[in-house]
Design an enzyme around this catalytic site. Sequence first.
Site, mmCIF file in Angstrom:
data_model
loop_
_atom_site.group_PDB
_atom_site.id
_atom_site.type_symbol
_atom_site.label_atom_id
_atom_site.label_comp_id
_atom_site.label_asym_id
_atom_site.label_seq_id
_atom_site.Cartn_x
_atom_site.Cartn_y
_atom_site.Cartn_z
ATOM 1 N N LYS A 40 0.556 -1.072 0.148
ATOM 2 C CA LYS A 40 -0.141 -0.029 -0.015
ATOM 3 C C LYS A 40 0.928 1.112 -0.103
ATOM 4 O O LYS A 40 0.412 2.531 -0.266
ATOM 5 C CB LYS A 40 -0.891 0.075 1.131
ATOM 6 C CG LYS A 40 -1.992 -1.211 1.200
ATOM 7 C CD LYS A 40 -2.841 -1.310 -0.066
ATOM 8 C CE LYS A 40 -3.644 -0.134 -0.212
ATOM 9 N NZ LYS A 40 -4.900 -0.378 -1.194
ATOM 10 N N SER A 257 -2.815 -12.719 3.285
ATOM 11 C CA SER A 257 -3.271 -12.103 1.708
ATOM 12 C C SER A 257 -2.062 -12.737 0.809
ATOM 13 O O SER A 257 -2.508 -12.937 -0.395
ATOM 14 C CB SER A 257 -3.382 -10.715 1.652
ATOM 15 O OG SER A 257 -2.425 -9.761 1.726
HETATM 16 C C1 LIG Z 1 -2.644 -7.091 3.526
HETATM 17 C C2 LIG Z 1 -3.103 -6.846 2.261
HETATM 18 N N1 LIG Z 1 -3.397 -7.372 1.235
HETATM 19 C C3 LIG Z 1 -4.068 -7.027 0.014
HETATM 20 C C4 LIG Z 1 -4.485 -5.700 -0.128
HETATM 21 C C5 LIG Z 1 -5.397 -5.415 -1.364
HETATM 22 O O1 LIG Z 1 -4.602 -4.458 -1.971
HETATM 23 P P1 LIG Z 1 -5.604 -3.623 -3.039
HETATM 24 O O2 LIG Z 1 -6.211 -2.256 -2.423
HETATM 25 O O3 LIG Z 1 -4.384 -2.675 -4.023
HETATM 26 O O4 LIG Z 1 -6.317 -4.318 -3.920
HETATM 27 C C6 LIG Z 1 -4.479 -4.894 0.844
HETATM 28 C C7 LIG Z 1 -5.147 -3.602 0.848
HETATM 29 O O5 LIG Z 1 -5.085 -2.758 1.866
HETATM 30 C C8 LIG Z 1 -3.849 -5.518 1.965
HETATM 31 O O6 LIG Z 1 -3.706 -4.742 3.040
#
Ligand SMILES: Cc1ncc(COP(=O)(O)O)c(C=O)c1O
Length: 300
Positions: A40, A257
Amino acid sequence: MTVIDLVGNTPLIHLSSVSQETGVPIFAKAEFLNPSGSVKDRAAKNMILDGISRGVLTKGKTIIDATSGNTGIAYAMLGSALGFKVKIYLPANASIERKNIMKHYGAEIVETDPLESSDGAYLAAKEEAEAHPETYFYPDQYNNPANYLAHYNGMANEIWEQTNGKITHFICSMGTSGTFTGTSKKLKELNPNIHTIAVQPDSPMHGIEGTKHYASTIIPCFYDANLPEYFELVSTKNSYSMTRRLAKTEGIYAGISSGANSQGAFQLAQKIPENEKKNSLIVTILCDSGSRYVSDEFWG
Ligand SMILES: Cc1ncc(COP(=O)(O)O)c(C=O)c1O
């Protein structure tokens, strides 16, 4: 050089054990190496610099937004480096590690009803920002094109160069979808044959922090439903277990994630026909570090 110059240009790591098991080379962008520790940083930096260049983020204004955690940490780091106050709305059940990191960077946090998840935080931040436009700069990460453009102009080009144009599949999960949308859009322009696949939690009630279940949430305005060729569904259980596997067999201490993305890549690799495997190259994203979830029970 200042700390914000360290955002982006992350290494592309080979996931050796997962690649070996599937017979398909799988690589991942080490986004946990960004200065505040997540993917981010890219979007937050681009939205803030865009606000400054458009003259809407001026000295004395406070940066306000809703975030599940990592964008807040990125705003807090950038606000500290650039001299802006930061106010973050987030569901009360966000991890204590995340809340404390934001506070340590000097940000103010406002906790919202966990039952309303990130949508509740989003609506509360929007209401406060719109009531006091003279006080706040509201990047609105869910609807700000500078979010996905950070990946369109940065992430995608890095992946293209780091794979010498050999990438065949890009797969990742979606929160705001900035990473998926920007990276996929540009990769498709560079080579329309590249497959772009979105990872999705397999149910609305899931434990994959940072990602959203698109069938049951507010859809960001820049999300392009034509970009994902299909949704690769992953369970929370398999995402947890892949997160542990990354730590135990790849030496990569990444967040949940990242586990979900690697699980998605693993499932995708198994769907590629045998005769195409050798010429395939999958890229995914390691969004943040496992240290953000160090007290979570799933490690056990
Ligand atoms: C840990 C994590 N994974 C994935 C994402 C997803 O990213 P994006 O907002 O670019 O879809 C975020 C977004 O806040 C995140 O904090």
